[in-house]
Write an enzyme that holds these catalytic residues in place. Sequence first.
Site, PDB file in Angstrom:
ATOM      1  N   HIS C 238       0.805  -1.218   0.000  1.00  0.00           N
ATOM      2  CA  HIS C 238       0.000   0.000   0.000  1.00  0.00           C
ATOM      3  C   HIS C 238       0.844   1.277   0.000  1.00  0.00           C
ATOM      4  O   HIS C 238       1.873   1.341   0.647  1.00  0.00           O
ATOM      5  CB  HIS C 238      -1.024   0.021   1.140  1.00  0.00           C
ATOM      6  CG  HIS C 238      -0.498  -0.221   2.506  1.00  0.00           C
ATOM      7  ND1 HIS C 238      -1.319  -0.293   3.595  1.00  0.00           N
ATOM      8  CD2 HIS C 238       0.737  -0.449   2.979  1.00  0.00           C
ATOM      9  CE1 HIS C 238      -0.614  -0.525   4.667  1.00  0.00           C
ATOM     10  NE2 HIS C 238       0.630  -0.637   4.322  1.00  0.00           N
ATOM     11  N   ASN C 239       0.357   2.237  -0.745  1.00  0.00           N
ATOM     12  CA  ASN C 239       0.978   3.569  -0.828  1.00  0.00           C
ATOM     13  C   ASN C 239       2.340   3.578  -1.504  1.00  0.00           C
ATOM     14  O   ASN C 239       3.059   4.580  -1.438  1.00  0.00           O
ATOM     15  CB  ASN C 239       1.071   4.208   0.565  1.00  0.00           C
ATOM     16  CG  ASN C 239      -0.304   4.415   1.152  1.00  0.00           C
ATOM     17  OD1 ASN C 239      -0.727   3.693   2.050  1.00  0.00           O
ATOM     18  ND2 ASN C 239      -1.037   5.347   0.591  1.00  0.00           N
TER      19      ASN C 239
END
Lengths: 337, 337, 337
Positions: C238-239
């Site tokens: 994520h991210n």
Amino acid sequence: MAWTLAEIAKHIDGVVLGDASFQVDSFATLKHASKDQISFLSNLKYKKFLATSSAGAIIVSAEAASLAPNNAIVVDDPYVAYAKAARLLNPVRFYNPGIAASAVISAGAVIHESASIAAQVVIESGVEIAANVVIGPNCVILAGVKVGTGSRLTANITLCEGVQIGARCIIHPGVVIGADGFGIANDKGTWIKVPQIGSVIIGDDVEIGANTTIDRGAIEDTIIGQGVKLDNQIQIGHNTIIGDHTVIAGCVGIAGSTTIGSNCVIGGGVGIGGHISIADGVILTGMTMVTKSINSSGVYSSGIPAEPTAQWHKNVIRYRQMDKLVTRVNELEKKLI
Amino acid sequence: MAWTLAEIAKHIDGVVLGDASFQVDSFATLKHASKDQISFLSNLKYKKFLATSSAGAIIVSAEAASLAPNNAIVVDDPYVAYAKAARLLNPVRFYNPGIAASAVISAGAVIHESASIAAQVVIESGVEIAANVVIGPNCVILAGVKVGTGSRLTANITLCEGVQIGARCIIHPGVVIGADGFGIANDKGTWIKVPQIGSVIIGDDVEIGANTTIDRGAIEDTIIGQGVKLDNQIQIGHNTIIGDHTVIAGCVGIAGSTTIGSNCVIGGGVGIGGHISIADGVILTGMTMVTKSINSSGVYSSGIPAEPTAQWHKNVIRYRQMDKLVTRVNELEKKLI
Amino acid sequence: MAWTLAEIAKHIDGVVLGDASFQVDSFATLKHASKDQISFLSNLKYKKFLATSSAGAIIVSAEAASLAPNNAIVVDDPYVAYAKAARLLNPVRFYNPGIAASAVISAGAVIHESASIAAQVVIESGVEIAANVVIGPNCVILAGVKVGTGSRLTANITLCEGVQIGARCIIHPGVVIGADGFGIANDKGTWIKVPQIGSVIIGDDVEIGANTTIDRGAIEDTIIGQGVKLDNQIQIGHNTIIGDHTVIAGCVGIAGSTTIGSNCVIGGGVGIGGHISIADGVILTGMTMVTKSINSSGVYSSGIPAEPTAQWHKNVIRYRQMDKLVTRVNELEKKLI
């Protein structure tokens, strides 16, 4: 929809500093939050970002509370409080109970009336789907599987024959649970299949990341304990046992018949050999290679981090010459004694 | 259902010691077997567990036969005999021939009447499905694929255009065969796609584990030999050739255009570079990094196993200083000559 | 169907040496091409194979043109030219526009009339499918997803809620985009879920290999830049942000919140830790372990390649004794000063 800081503080057991009636509608990072958003600071290393944040409110520990430029909610553990507040502001998706017209459900399956079965799902006979379970589109639930109360399967998941899933589990797309373990016997040069007659038992509150695979046991079952959290693309071999509340990051491979303790934290890309055991509370940093049992809690590592390739070449050569180097040092010592 | 030891012994070419009419109904481990179960001992290291086993019968080698507390079946290779007996007691699942109503079959597909096509399957035109093939729920068989006699695809599998699967293969959920290989050409800073126009040819008696991916060839085909056994989450690049009866454990990555010999055994998490060749009979232990061809059979390894993190930090630093250390030893030698 | 060398040369901006009206119908390797086929030579290392090739025509650089035994097409970059010519001879598959009868499309989805939606697809509400998009069999497109013009999803793919796919992307089977990132917070011994409320944004001209997974962001989005090419079984946390025109080979794992620059080339099996950044133009060789930021372009490596196991055992022992060896050298130096 918006929430007052008072509502949020109550939900996360915090204390508002500032205007408790102030309203926010969503979460954002300290850097990008606007006035109608809430943010949080969990790592004090980043406290310098507090001053310049435009967030309408920030969840902080007592230690950093004075640095929040606008409103603050003070809590013991800002990261846990953020997790809880983010759930309040972003409730889990609602699914209508019932079975989609395109789902194919065998006569012998028992599906609770509160469960939601999406389009194109296939459920075979003997399956038991408990209350409030969500089975997302294109999932395949083979014969005899049991899924516990409130568990949610997103999409394109395969649960093989007889697998048991606990309550409140979250299973992400592409997960395969209960495929045959890698059991083969060499019959005079030809590999024959060893039937995999065990199953897989998944505890309550387990989360399983996208495209992770958990094999069924050879004779006995593969077991995943309560509250275990598995990231994406993890491979868990047959008859592996994972203790309660252990968390495993992505791309980890665990060979068969290995027992991993409770409350372990296993970093991404770790490889763990078969037929060994890892004690409770062991932490393995990313890409560690585990070939032997680890009998006491603590942090373990292996692997040599990246360096410029020219330097790497040189070091690999030096590594291969180490034996010679030891011999040379032995010779030097002899001469000096 | 129960089997007499005489029936089992006949099936595995063994000799009963004890009561040949004694009946067992299932397999269990030595430790957990009850009186109506059968177990086996293949690794003599565990022979101490024979004495206390409650198993009604144990499959053993002649060497350990006298230690079996109750009945025994004596065989040459207890592990192979166990594999065969377990199949006798646990027959492969029976699937009704025919095509599920919800399956979508293109007009141009040829499906043998004895094949079983499950719910929500999609089969495109030009596909040929041989006798006794099982295509499980939600599998997608794209145009021109051929699946040989008796092969079984569990669920959620994708076979891309033109792929050929041999006879008696077993393919587990999430497998993707024949997706485009990773072919790209750098056209002045932008990567453009190199069309992948080869296919994938899978031999007979191949087993392919969950979520394994095998790419189609760039120009010629990717080839998996007879009797190859692949575990879960293996990645096989385009134009790789794997020799007959080679077995590969989970999480192995093989880059493109590599040739692997016959009768190799490749441990979990191994990485093998592209455009190299591995001789017949090579054994690679888990997590080995192979960057060059291996020209003769034997056992190969790399990687440094886990150690406590504090020690690891120290060793990594020492590793980086090796070059300096060699210089220091050179200096010492000069002084002493 | 056949093409004249003139037609091909025009398409790839090349010059025919020989008979421009000569016809070929397909590509083959130098070694296996027959007279009605075309081949190419991109790596001059293999120029010795030109003389014995039966190919009717060969795409070559000016440097090697004189060695082509029959016709040649001379170009600046034979590999790029091969990629373009192979596409000319092997056009992308044509899909009929329209929605298959068995697809389940929510009322609120907007699907362009030129898009092709295959059998058993599920598309939820709020989804927007642009012109000329292909959604292959059994794909699941959850609520609010947007797929840009001309993108093609093969089969069995899952796009989770709100994910955005650019134009002209190619997504292979088993890919999962937008599943929850691995966000957990330890609430007094129990891990609780951190809601993953960000999304995933995929740029234009991105290709994503089979069974690759890209997680949605925790608060902000996971971002994949323009023209990025991802091989199979890659895990992107994520991210993570991946810069334009970066290419990543199979089995790479990238932990969360890491930023990777533009025009990077990342080899197979590489592991990249979380919360770090990799500069533009970094090349990482296969199986490299990256634990810290890399701030300047260049080639980086780690890992020790395979060696015979007996030698490996010895070297691992020597590695663990390095600290002792340094102490010994220190002692020797003291004695000699």
